[in-house]
Design an enzyme around this catalytic site. Structure first.
Site, PDB file in Angstrom:
ATOM      1  N   LYS A 187      -7.383 -60.306 118.978  1.00 26.22           N
ATOM      2  CA  LYS A 187      -8.512 -59.493 118.518  1.00 26.22           C
ATOM      3  C   LYS A 187      -9.591 -60.355 117.853  1.00 26.22           C
ATOM      4  O   LYS A 187     -10.703 -59.887 117.611  1.00 26.22           O
ATOM      5  CB  LYS A 187      -8.042 -58.390 117.544  1.00 26.22           C
ATOM      6  N   HIS A 196      -7.948 -58.397 124.470  1.00 26.43           N
ATOM      7  CA  HIS A 196      -7.286 -59.077 123.343  1.00 26.43           C
ATOM      8  C   HIS A 196      -5.918 -59.624 123.742  1.00 26.43           C
ATOM      9  O   HIS A 196      -5.430 -60.574 123.145  1.00 26.43           O
ATOM     10  CB  HIS A 196      -7.204 -58.174 122.093  1.00 26.43           C
ATOM     11  N   ASP A 236       4.728 -51.371 117.793  1.00 24.21           N
ATOM     12  CA  ASP A 236       3.283 -51.294 117.540  1.00 24.21           C
ATOM     13  C   ASP A 236       2.764 -49.859 117.654  1.00 24.21           C
ATOM     14  O   ASP A 236       2.006 -49.391 116.812  1.00 24.21           O
ATOM     15  CB  ASP A 236       2.570 -52.207 118.541  1.00 24.21           C
TER      16      ASP A 236
HETATM   17  P1  C2E Z   1      -3.679 -50.144 117.660  1.00 26.79           P
HETATM   18  O1  C2E Z   1      -4.469 -49.299 116.740  1.00 26.79           O
HETATM   19  O2  C2E Z   1      -2.736 -51.102 117.058  1.00 26.79           O
HETATM   20  O3  C2E Z   1      -2.892 -49.191 118.636  1.00 26.79           O
HETATM   21  C1  C2E Z   1      -1.825 -49.680 119.396  1.00 26.79           C
HETATM   22  C2  C2E Z   1      -1.406 -48.697 120.447  1.00 26.79           C
HETATM   23  O4  C2E Z   1      -0.884 -47.519 119.814  1.00 26.79           O
HETATM   24  C3  C2E Z   1      -2.506 -48.199 121.359  1.00 26.79           C
HETATM   25  O5  C2E Z   1      -2.783 -49.106 122.379  1.00 26.79           O
HETATM   26  C4  C2E Z   1      -1.857 -46.922 121.890  1.00 26.79           C
HETATM   27  O6  C2E Z   1      -0.883 -47.223 122.872  1.00 26.79           O
HETATM   28  C5  C2E Z   1      -1.113 -46.384 120.681  1.00 26.79           C
HETATM   29  N1  C2E Z   1      -1.958 -45.398 120.000  1.00 26.79           N
HETATM   30  C6  C2E Z   1      -2.757 -45.596 118.931  1.00 26.79           C
HETATM   31  N2  C2E Z   1      -3.386 -44.447 118.590  1.00 26.79           N
HETATM   32  C7  C2E Z   1      -2.984 -43.509 119.449  1.00 26.79           C
HETATM   33  C8  C2E Z   1      -3.267 -42.110 119.615  1.00 26.79           C
HETATM   34  O7  C2E Z   1      -4.040 -41.507 118.872  1.00 26.79           O
HETATM   35  N3  C2E Z   1      -2.609 -41.445 120.638  1.00 26.79           N
HETATM   36  C9  C2E Z   1      -1.758 -42.081 121.463  1.00 26.79           C
HETATM   37  N4  C2E Z   1      -1.129 -41.365 122.437  1.00 26.79           N
HETATM   38  N5  C2E Z   1      -1.470 -43.403 121.360  1.00 26.79           N
HETATM   39  C10 C2E Z   1      -2.067 -44.106 120.359  1.00 26.79           C
HETATM   40  P2  C2E Z   1      -4.184 -49.058 123.135  1.00 26.79           P
HETATM   41  O8  C2E Z   1      -4.600 -47.652 123.415  1.00 26.79           O
HETATM   42  O9  C2E Z   1      -4.093 -49.965 124.303  1.00 26.79           O
HETATM   43  O10 C2E Z   1      -5.195 -49.624 122.093  1.00 26.79           O
HETATM   44  C11 C2E Z   1      -5.207 -51.001 121.737  1.00 26.79           C
HETATM   45  C12 C2E Z   1      -6.053 -51.206 120.548  1.00 26.79           C
HETATM   46  O11 C2E Z   1      -7.398 -50.795 120.843  1.00 26.79           O
HETATM   47  C13 C2E Z   1      -5.675 -50.368 119.325  1.00 26.79           C
HETATM   48  O12 C2E Z   1      -4.639 -51.019 118.584  1.00 26.79           O
HETATM   49  C14 C2E Z   1      -6.972 -50.304 118.573  1.00 26.79           C
HETATM   50  O13 C2E Z   1      -7.228 -51.506 117.860  1.00 26.79           O
HETATM   51  C15 C2E Z   1      -7.987 -50.206 119.686  1.00 26.79           C
HETATM   52  N6  C2E Z   1      -8.352 -48.800 120.000  1.00 26.79           N
HETATM   53  C16 C2E Z   1      -7.783 -47.992 120.900  1.00 26.79           C
HETATM   54  N7  C2E Z   1      -8.416 -46.804 120.945  1.00 26.79           N
HETATM   55  C17 C2E Z   1      -9.430 -46.847 120.044  1.00 26.79           C
HETATM   56  C18 C2E Z   1     -10.456 -45.931 119.627  1.00 26.79           C
HETATM   57  O14 C2E Z   1     -10.558 -44.802 120.095  1.00 26.79           O
HETATM   58  N8  C2E Z   1     -11.317 -46.363 118.663  1.00 26.79           N
HETATM   59  C19 C2E Z   1     -11.221 -47.615 118.116  1.00 26.79           C
HETATM   60  N9  C2E Z   1     -12.104 -47.957 117.155  1.00 26.79           N
HETATM   61  N10 C2E Z   1     -10.269 -48.503 118.492  1.00 26.79           N
HETATM   62  C20 C2E Z   1      -9.384 -48.136 119.439  1.00 26.79           C
HETATM   63  C1  SIN Z   2      -7.294 -50.862 113.810  1.00 22.01           C
HETATM   64  O1  SIN Z   2      -7.706 -50.231 114.788  1.00 22.01           O
HETATM   65  O2  SIN Z   2      -7.470 -50.437 112.649  1.00 22.01           O
HETATM   66  C2  SIN Z   2      -6.595 -52.181 114.040  1.00 22.01           C
HETATM   67  C3  SIN Z   2      -5.221 -51.939 114.568  1.00 22.01           C
HETATM   68  C4  SIN Z   2      -4.241 -53.057 114.298  1.00 22.01           C
HETATM   69  O3  SIN Z   2      -4.268 -53.663 113.232  1.00 22.01           O
HETATM   70  O4  SIN Z   2      -3.381 -53.313 115.142  1.00 22.01           O
HETATM   71 FE    FE Z   3      -2.673 -54.820 120.847  1.00 24.54          FE
HETATM   72 FE    FE Z   4      -1.192 -53.583 116.346  1.00 26.24          FE
END
Ligand code: C2E
Ligand code: SIN
Ligand code: FE
Ligand code: FE
Ligand code: SIN
Length: 395
Positions: free
Chosen positions: A257, A282, A337
């Site tokens: 990231k 990332h 995660d």
């Molecule tokens: P992260 O916040 O560490 O989330 C890791 C993974 O947790 C996500 O991978 C997804 O598989 C799951 N996850 C997180 N929140 C939700 C949710 O509300 N519902 C469901 N069903 N699964 C969830 P993913 O989607 O590949 O996202 C990777 C990273 O991208 C996330 O890491 C976060 O940093 C970012 N991201 C994803 N969606 C958003 C978003 O809508 N807004 C923002 N600002 N960042 C996002």
């Molecule tokens: C974030 O969306 O707040 C970052 C998620 C993470 O630390 O993996």
């Molecule tokens: Fe990741």
């Molecule tokens: Fe994470």
């Protein structure tokens, strides 16, 4: 646990030096503490033990082993993640030893002489139904004469498993070992600090908050791995060696990231499709950091960085790998995660309630997640909860 028989002092010292030399191979602080306690207990044939590490003016309960309790129920390992600390003063046994920097032998903690300044806190015994009796408590002192913590060895046993006092010899040799172990602990703490700083730079966030999330993911990952590996009859030695690299590697899952712009990384709302495509890179950026692949640790870190968003059914990214094509390190970190992301608040979402999170994980078994990993996760769920309590998000 069988007590080692030694033929004389020189042999004992030689043995202790050899054990110390092996400690220097541990990269990870958790597996290092595990080994130190294990060796000190083996040497004295003791049932249990605790390591406290100093954090400012407190002793933080940092590692725990207890054969009696863990044989009863492996979820008792959750006590490893107890989140408690005690002040460094003469009121507790460990506090007294940290304060005086001198070892202490106690034959029965329930029969303390009323002239001593410290008293025994029986809350752990009450909570766990354990009976503490004989204690050997030694300070952990580094080569620069700093007391960085305390090791407490509990309930020495004879051949018939009866609890006996520790001896003066035990005290002398365990103190000698503790001095060497302290140097290794200091080094592992430094490695951990450097890694946490690297992560806080990568995520450009409050280092305290980042620390909590990655500590949780790292700890969930090694505990799920341990359970999964036992279910698959993997031998203890392989498990130990793998856990040593796995925790730090898993903590670094999102280090890629660093290459994602702040506007996307910290966006309060949902990402657009284009932004999400950028975000997905990332994984490959993370793996690039380890492409030299000099050590096992680089190899596992690279695997996790690139594969932690693959899905068991082949619908993940970046390569749409399927099933066991995804390395086990990646399959486990994926679950750790997502569990942590859902159950915590994020800049872009509120925390979900626990029931809803567990239902999602269950329903994604065989889709997003490896069913065997899901099974391991649920069977150690007490430990998972204890990890969450040990590393809470700071407000
Ligand atoms: P992260 O916040 O560490 O989330 C890791 C993974 O947790 C996500 O991978 C997804 O598989 C799951 N996850 C997180 N929140 C939700 C949710 O509300 N519902 C469901 N069903 N699964 C969830 P993913 O989607 O590949 O996202 C990777 C990273 O991208 C996330 O890491 C976060 O940093 C970012 N991201 C994803 N969606 C958003 C978003 O809508 N807004 C923002 N600002 N960042 C996002
Ligand atoms: C974030 O969306 O707040 C970052 C998620 C993470 O630390 O993996
Ligand atoms: Fe990741
Ligand atoms: Fe994470
Ligand atoms: C133990 O309590 O002996 C095992 C702890 C661990 O390996 O995490």
């Amino acid at each position: 646990m069988v007590k080692k028989k030694f033929s004389g002092d020189i042999d004992i010292i030689r043995e202790l030096l050899e054990i110390t030399e092996n400690l220097s191979h541990n990269k990870d602080i958790v597996s290092l503490l595990d080994n130190i306690l294990y060796e000190a207990r083996k040497f004295t044939n003791a049932d249990a033990g605790t390591i406290f590490l100093r954090e400012e003016n407190e002793l933080n309960f940092s590692y725990f082993q207890n054969d009696t309790l863990t044989q009863l129920d492996e979820n008792n390992k959750k006590f490893i993640y107890a989140n408690s600390s005690i002040p460094i003063n003469d009121e507790s046994i460990a506090g007294y030893v940290a304060n005086s920097s001198k070892p202490l032998l106690i034959n029965d903690v329930y029969k303390l002489n009323n002239k001593v300044p410290y008293s025994f806190n029986d809350s752990f015994d009450k909570q766990s139904n354990y009976s503490s009796k004989s204690f050997l408590t030694v300070p952990l002192i580094t080569s620069r004469d700093q007391t960085i913590g305390v090791m407490q060895i509990i309930n020495a046993k004879d051949e018939n498993d009866q609890i006996i006092p520790f001896t003066q010899d035990d005290l002398m040799y365990v103190s000698f070992f503790a001095n060497n172990a302290s140097v290794a602990i200091e080094r592992a703490q430094m490695t951990q600090q450097i890694i946490l700083r690297m992560i806080s730079m990568a995520e450009l966030r409050d280092p305290k908050e980042t620390g909590a999330h990655v500590n949780r993911v790292g700890s969930y990952t090694i505990e799920i791995y341990q359970k999964w590996a036992k279910n698959h009859n993997i031998d203890e030695k392989t498990i130990k060696a793998y856990k040593d690299v796995l925790r730090l590697a898993s903590m670094l899952h999102d280090v890629g990231k660093v290459a994602i712009s702040d506007t996307i990384l910290k966006k309060p709302g949902r990402l657009t499709d284009e932004e999400y495509d950028v975000m997905k890179t990332h994984t490959v950026h993370g793996a690039e950091l380890f492409k030299e692949r000099v050590s096992d640790w680089d190899k596992v870190s690279s695997e996790i960085a690139i594969h932690h968003h693959e899905k068991w059914d082949g619908t993940g990214y970046p390569y749409q790998l399927k099933g066991e094509e995804i390395p086990i390190s990646g399959r486990i970190t994926a679950l750790a995660d997502v569990y942590d992301a859902l159950i915590s608040r994020r800049v872009y979402k509120e925390a979900w309630d626990e029931k809803k999170v567990l239902e999602l994980i269950e329903s994604e078994s065989g889709k997003h997640f490896d069913p065997e990993v899901v099974k391991a996760f649920f069977s150690i769920y007490d430990i998972i909860k204890a990890i969450r309590e040990k590393f809470p998000d700071k407000e």
